[in-house]
Scaffold this motif. Structure first.
Motif, PDB file in Angstrom:
ATOM      1  N   ALA A  72      19.965  44.052  38.883  1.00 54.80           N
ATOM      2  CA  ALA A  72      18.867  43.208  39.348  1.00 54.80           C
ATOM      3  C   ALA A  72      19.192  42.585  40.705  1.00 54.80           C
ATOM      4  CB  ALA A  72      18.619  42.111  38.323  1.00 54.80           C
ATOM      5  N   VAL A 117      37.385  48.150  41.773  1.00 56.08           N
ATOM      6  CA  VAL A 117      36.569  47.039  41.263  1.00 56.08           C
ATOM      7  C   VAL A 117      36.613  45.958  42.345  1.00 56.08           C
ATOM      8  CG1 VAL A 117      36.299  45.298  39.452  1.00 56.08           C
ATOM      9  CG2 VAL A 117      37.075  47.610  38.859  1.00 56.08           C
ATOM     10  N   LYS A 150      41.310  45.365  41.079  1.00 56.28           N
ATOM     11  CA  LYS A 150      41.899  46.339  40.158  1.00 56.28           C
ATOM     12  C   LYS A 150      41.171  47.668  40.351  1.00 56.28           C
ATOM     13  CE  LYS A 150      40.315  45.853  35.783  1.00 56.28           C
ATOM     14  NZ  LYS A 150      39.873  45.187  34.531  1.00 56.28           N
TER      15      LYS A 150
HETATM   16  C1  LIG Z   1      33.411  43.319  38.036  1.00 54.99           C
HETATM   17  C2  LIG Z   1      33.113  42.933  36.605  1.00 54.99           C
HETATM   18  C3  LIG Z   1      32.430  44.123  35.899  1.00 54.99           C
HETATM   19  C4  LIG Z   1      34.420  42.582  35.886  1.00 54.99           C
HETATM   20  O1  LIG Z   1      35.237  43.703  35.774  1.00 54.99           O
HETATM   21  P1  LIG Z   1      36.512  43.680  34.793  1.00 54.99           P
HETATM   22  O2  LIG Z   1      37.168  45.010  34.902  1.00 54.99           O
HETATM   23  O3  LIG Z   1      36.100  43.236  33.435  1.00 54.99           O
HETATM   24  O4  LIG Z   1      37.396  42.555  35.468  1.00 54.99           O
HETATM   25  P2  LIG Z   1      38.499  41.630  34.748  1.00 54.99           P
HETATM   26  O5  LIG Z   1      37.813  40.632  33.879  1.00 54.99           O
HETATM   27  O6  LIG Z   1      39.550  42.507  34.142  1.00 54.99           O
HETATM   28  O7  LIG Z   1      39.052  40.853  35.990  1.00 54.99           O
HETATM   29  C5  LIG Z   1      40.111  41.299  36.840  1.00 54.99           C
HETATM   30  C6  LIG Z   1      40.399  40.166  37.827  1.00 54.99           C
HETATM   31  O8  LIG Z   1      39.274  40.018  38.707  1.00 54.99           O
HETATM   32  C7  LIG Z   1      38.710  38.707  38.603  1.00 54.99           C
HETATM   33  N1  LIG Z   1      37.252  38.879  38.600  1.00 54.99           N
HETATM   34  C8  LIG Z   1      36.517  39.688  37.801  1.00 54.99           C
HETATM   35  N2  LIG Z   1      35.228  39.602  38.120  1.00 54.99           N
HETATM   36  C9  LIG Z   1      35.142  38.719  39.130  1.00 54.99           C
HETATM   37  C10 LIG Z   1      34.071  38.216  39.872  1.00 54.99           C
HETATM   38  N3  LIG Z   1      32.805  38.641  39.631  1.00 54.99           N
HETATM   39  N4  LIG Z   1      34.314  37.335  40.850  1.00 54.99           N
HETATM   40  C11 LIG Z   1      35.581  36.927  41.104  1.00 54.99           C
HETATM   41  N5  LIG Z   1      36.665  37.359  40.421  1.00 54.99           N
HETATM   42  C12 LIG Z   1      36.429  38.244  39.438  1.00 54.99           C
HETATM   43  C13 LIG Z   1      39.190  38.174  37.264  1.00 54.99           C
HETATM   44  O9  LIG Z   1      39.230  36.777  37.249  1.00 54.99           O
HETATM   45  C14 LIG Z   1      40.559  38.795  37.174  1.00 54.99           C
HETATM   46  O10 LIG Z   1      41.437  38.089  37.995  1.00 54.99           O
HETATM   47  P3  LIG Z   1      42.941  37.734  37.497  1.00 54.99           P
HETATM   48  O11 LIG Z   1      43.575  39.079  37.236  1.00 54.99           O
HETATM   49  O12 LIG Z   1      43.515  37.000  38.634  1.00 54.99           O
HETATM   50  O13 LIG Z   1      42.723  36.948  36.252  1.00 54.99           O
HETATM   51  C15 LIG Z   1      32.218  41.660  36.527  1.00 54.99           C
HETATM   52  O14 LIG Z   1      32.832  40.588  37.240  1.00 54.99           O
HETATM   53  C16 LIG Z   1      30.856  41.862  37.124  1.00 54.99           C
HETATM   54  O15 LIG Z   1      30.594  41.639  38.278  1.00 54.99           O
HETATM   55  N6  LIG Z   1      29.921  42.360  36.278  1.00 54.99           N
HETATM   56  C17 LIG Z   1      28.612  42.689  36.742  1.00 54.99           C
HETATM   57  C18 LIG Z   1      27.604  41.661  36.309  1.00 54.99           C
HETATM   58  C19 LIG Z   1      26.248  42.099  36.757  1.00 54.99           C
HETATM   59  O16 LIG Z   1      25.975  42.173  37.941  1.00 54.99           O
HETATM   60  N7  LIG Z   1      25.385  42.442  35.813  1.00 54.99           N
HETATM   61  C20 LIG Z   1      24.092  42.893  36.169  1.00 54.99           C
HETATM   62  C21 LIG Z   1      23.295  43.250  35.007  1.00 54.99           C
HETATM   63  S1  LIG Z   1      21.611  43.564  35.534  1.00 54.99           S
END
Ligand SMILES: CC(C)(COP(=O)(O)OP(=O)(O)OC[C@H]1O[C@@H](n2cnc3c(N)ncnc32)[C@H](O)[C@@H]1OP(=O)(O)O)[C@@H](O)C(=O)NCCC(=O)NCCS
Length: 273
Positions: free
Chosen positions: A151, A229, A256
Motif C-alpha cells: 500500500a 533486506v 540482513k
Molecule cells: C523488512 C521486514 C519484512 C522485516 O524483515 P525481517 O527479516 O523480519 O527482519 P528482522 O525482524 O529479522 O530484523 C533484522 C534487523 O533489522 C531491524 N529492522 C527490521 N525491520 C526494520 C524496519 N522496518 N526499520 C528499522 N529496522 C528494522 C530489526 O530491528 C533487526 O535489527 P537488530 O538485528 O539490530 O535487532 C519488515 O520490517 C517490514 O518492513 N515489513 C513490511 C511491512 C509492510 O510494508 N507491509 C505492507 C503490507 S500492505
C-alpha cells in the motif's frame, strides 16, 4: 517495417489519422507485452529500449486533449492515451474502487490491483504480482513475477531521457508500504524493501552484512542486491553546524539477507490471491 520503425517515422508533418493508427498498434504491442521499455540480457544487465520510450513520447506529442466520460465520471486527457478496458479473459483482477491502467501498460494474467492504484504507460507488470491500494507503477517501470507492491508504494516513472533505464523490480521482491523507488532504482530478485524506505540515485545504501557502501555510479542506477533486506536508516550530516545541531540525513541500510523469518513476513498476501 516493424511497429517501432513505423512509430519512429511519425513526425509533426504526418497525417493525423495515419499517426493515430500507428499509435494504436504500438500501444497494443506494449499492452500484449511484445515490446518493452527495458529488457534484461543474459548477464542480468538491464537496458532501456530507446525506440519504445521515444514511441511513448510520440503518443504524448500527437495526442490532443479530449473529454473522456462514462455514466459517472468525466476526465480530460490526451486522446492517444486513455484508460484501458479489461475483460475476464485477460485474467487480471482489478478490484472495483477507482484504479486506472493507462493504455500502453502491460499487466500479465494473475496480476491483482487493489483500489485505488495507477499503472502508467509503458509499465510492464508480470504474473502474480500484487499492486496494493494507493500504489503507483510509474511510466516504463518493469515489475517482475510475484512481486508485492504494498500500500502507498510509489514506483516512479522514467520516460526521459530516453536512454535512462526505468525503475526495475525483479521477480519475488517485496516492496513495503510507503516506499519510494525513483530514478531508475534497480531492485534485484527477492530483495525486501522495508516500509518507508526511499531510494533515488543520490541514496546511500549501507550493507551491514558485507560492510560495504553501495551508491549509484556514473550513469548506472542504484542497485539493491538480490535477497537484501533494506530498512530505513540515518547517518550524521557533514559539517560543524550539522554536528552542533545533531542533524542526520536519511539513508538506507541492508540489515540482513533474506531468511525464513523475512519470507514469513513478506508472504502476507498469498491467501488473498
Ligand atoms: C523488512 C521486514 C519484512 C522485516 O524483515 P525481517 O527479516 O523480519 O527482519 P528482522 O525482524 O529479522 O530484523 C533484522 C534487523 O533489522 C531491524 N529492522 C527490521 N525491520 C526494520 C524496519 N522496518 N526499520 C528499522 N529496522 C528494522 C530489526 O530491528 C533487526 O535489527 P537488530 O538485528 O539490530 O535487532 C519488515 O520490517 C517490514 O518492513 N515489513 C513490511 C511491512 C509492510 O510494508 N507491509 C505492507 C503490507 S500492505
Amino acid at each position: 517495417m516493424n511497429i517501432l520503425e513505423e512509430i519512429a517515422h511519425i513526425s509533426p508533418n504526418s497525417e493525423r489519422e495515419h499517426a493515430l493508427g500507428v499509435i494504436d498498434r504500438f500501444l497494443s504491442a506494449l499492452e500484449r507485452g511484445e515490446v518493452r521499455s527495458a529488457s534484461c540480457d543474459e548477464n542480468g544487465n538491464w537496458h532501456a529500449n530507446r525506440a519504445v520510450k521515444e514511441g511513448i513520447l510520440t503518443c504524448f506529442r500527437v495526442g490532443q486533449l479530449t473529454e473522456m466520460q462514462d455514466a459517472l465520471w468525466s476526465f480530460v486527457d490526451k486522446d492517444t492515451l486513455p484508460a484501458q478496458h479489461f475483460n475476464a479473459t485477460q485474467r487480471v483482477r482489478i478490484v472495483p474502487g477507482g484504479s486506472s491502467v493507462r493504455r500502453g501498460a502491460y499487466l500479465a494474467p494473475q496480476v491483482t490491483m487493489m483500489p485505488p492504484a495507477y499503472v502508467n504507460v509503458g509499465a510492464y507488470v508480470d504474473s502474480e504480482t500484487m499492486i496494493d491500494s494507493h500504489a503507483l507503477v510509474g511510466s516504463c517501470a518493469q515489475i517482475g513475477k510475484r512481486v508485492h507492491i504494498s500500500a502507498a508504494a510509489q514506483i516512479g516513472g522514467v520516460l526521459e531521457p530516453v536512454g535512462a533505464t526505468p525503475v526495475i523490480v525483479e521477480d519475488d521482491a517485496f516492496i513495503g508500504g510507503n516506499t519510494g523507488l525513483y530514478e531508475g532504482t534497480l531492485v534485484r530478485k527477492r530483495a525486501v524493501i522495508a516500509a518507508g524506505v526511499v531510494l533515488t540515485r543520490s541514496s546511500i545504501l549501507y550493507d551491514l552484512v558485507n560492510e560495504r557502501i553501495i551508491r549509484s555510479e556514473n550513469d548506472a542506477p542504484l542497485e539493491v542486491p538480490a535477497n537484501a533486506v533494506v530498512v530505513p536508516g540515518s547517518r550524521p550530516a557533514r559539517g560543524e553546524f550539522a554536528q552542533k545541531n545533531g542533524l542526520m540525513l536519511q539513508c538506507a541500510v541492508i540489515v540482513k539477507y533474506r531468511d525464513e523469518r523475512t519470507d514469513a513476513k513478506a508472504s502476507l498476501e498469498s491467501a488473498l490471491r
